[in-house]
Design a protein around this motif. Structure first.
Motif, mmCIF file in Angstrom:
data_model
loop_
_atom_site.group_PDB
_atom_site.id
_atom_site.type_symbol
_atom_site.label_atom_id
_atom_site.label_comp_id
_atom_site.label_asym_id
_atom_site.label_seq_id
_atom_site.Cartn_x
_atom_site.Cartn_y
_atom_site.Cartn_z
ATOM 1 N N ILE A 1 25.126 36.184 10.147
ATOM 2 C CA ILE A 1 26.407 35.511 10.751
ATOM 3 C C ILE A 1 26.005 34.308 11.693
ATOM 4 O O ILE A 1 26.562 33.041 12.047
ATOM 5 C CB ILE A 1 27.609 36.306 10.999
ATOM 6 C CG1 ILE A 1 27.147 37.040 12.198
ATOM 7 C CG2 ILE A 1 27.905 37.173 9.917
ATOM 8 C CD1 ILE A 1 28.442 37.851 12.746
ATOM 9 N N GLU B 1 23.465 32.715 11.585
ATOM 10 C CA GLU B 1 22.869 31.439 10.874
ATOM 11 C C GLU B 1 24.093 30.835 10.229
ATOM 12 O O GLU B 1 23.493 29.950 9.193
ATOM 13 C CB GLU B 1 21.691 31.817 10.138
ATOM 14 C CG GLU B 1 20.292 32.365 11.045
ATOM 15 C CD GLU B 1 20.086 31.318 11.929
ATOM 16 O OE1 GLU B 1 20.093 30.044 11.498
ATOM 17 O OE2 GLU B 1 19.637 31.630 13.077
ATOM 18 N N GLY B 2 25.197 31.028 10.151
ATOM 19 C CA GLY B 2 26.379 30.544 9.337
ATOM 20 C C GLY B 2 26.503 31.201 7.948
ATOM 21 O O GLY B 2 27.030 30.794 7.023
ATOM 22 N N THR C 1 27.026 34.655 5.174
ATOM 23 C CA THR C 1 28.191 35.658 4.857
ATOM 24 C C THR C 1 27.208 37.197 4.914
ATOM 25 O O THR C 1 26.349 36.903 4.332
ATOM 26 C CB THR C 1 28.921 35.516 3.661
ATOM 27 O OG1 THR C 1 29.508 34.256 3.426
ATOM 28 C CG2 THR C 1 29.638 36.285 3.303
#
Length: 309
Positions: free
Chosen positions: A198, A200-201, A203
């Motif tokens: 998360i 690193e963006g 899911t």
């Protein structure tokens, strides 16, 4: 989202932990009404985090080989067999499941193979993918003596295995029984809500792998709104037993960062009905202990002075 709750501290724990301009609090909403028990979340969690296997023997009580959360199981799918509600009610639930843009893939057959000589029964399976709750007020954080447990900028709770000394204080402190020690090294392990992903963006692995969107990841405020609407839809469609668990910021842990939609009482799923952060009363306990110590010291001084000629 900030403000007081029923015990202490703000509802959003990241600013309280010292993060300036913290991002929105992130979490999980697990909708058990669309869980099919595929265990893709368990497998994805193990693969991404390099978690050892639990053994491959069925428990003899359900289609399950893990049994519960542990140091080697950070996501656990429970299989709960019950007498089934009416077929009309099941049709309503199937239709409700279509409203979340997922495909209903069917429940396990209620026909038990080889069940000759017994009366046939209509059964249903309740399935739930359980996980660490990432509590707003986390007792595990309060009792950790080394700082191995820490609050992230996303409001989640993570164990740093290289700092954990294996004292085990966090295990009885958790009101949900989530944290466990690994037998070969004695350190505590649990879900990190894929902190490395998360950040690193990405899911979390379990939510990424879930084929029915039973596990939903996102900003906690948005998830709570989405969950409330989902419950309302189920109620309107004739599923009055649908309820949320762990979503209330005024509950005994200040609300959970991972909460659930249940189709029965929490105890049926092995969840405590009214969890309370176990360190809630520590401040008042230390206060009373200090007053008692001062009283004893004063009494000793008085007794000593009373003996002088």
């Amino acid at each position: 989202m900030t403000g007081p709750n029923s015990y202490f501290g703000p509802i959003d724990p990241a600013p309280d932990a010292g993060y300036v301009d913290a991002p929105p609090r992130m979490g999980f909403f697990t909708d058990t009404s669309v869980c099919i028990g595929c265990k893709a979340c368990e497998v994805a969690c193990k693969e991404w985090n390099g978690i050892p296997d639990d053994g491959f023997n069925l428990l003899g009580m359900s289609y399950d080989n893990t049994g519960g959360l542990s140091a080697n199981t950070w996501r656990h799918v429970a299989f709960i067999e019950q007498e089934s509600p009416s077929e009309a009610s099941m049709d309503v639930l199937r239709e409700a499941e279509r409203t979340v843009s997922t495909q209903f893939l069917g429940m396990p057959s209620s026909t038990l193979p080889g069940a000759t000589g017994r009366e046939d029964r209509d059964l249903r399976w309740l399935m739930m993918s359980n996980v660490c709750k990432h509590c707003t007020h986390a007792a595990c954080l309060d009792v950790c003596p080394t700082g191995a447990l820490f609050r992230t900028e996303f409001g989640t709770v993570v164990v740093q295995e290289d700092i954990c000394n294996g004292c085990g204080y966090c295990i009885p402190a958790c009101p949900y029984g989530v944290i466990d020690q690994r037998k070969d090294d004695g350190r505590a392990w649990k879900c990190t809500l894929c902190y490395d992903r998360i950040g690193e963006g990405m899911t979390p692995a379990c939510a990424q792998a879930c084929p029915t969107q039973s596990i939903q990841y996102g900003e906690l405020d948005e998830l709570r709104d989405r969950a409330a609407k989902r419950v309302e839809v189920l109620h309107q469609r004739g599923v009055p037993e649908a309820k949320l668990y762990g979503h209330d910021p005024a509950d005994g842990v200040g609300g959970d960062g991972a909460f659930f939609l249940l189709l029965d009482e929490p105890e049926v799923y092995g969840l405590p009905p009214d969890p309370v952060v176990t360190t809630r009363d520590l401040p008042s306990m230390w206060k009373h202990a200090g007053v008692a110590a001062l009283t004893m010291a004063a009494a000793a001084v008085v007794a000593f002075l009373g003996r002088r000629p």
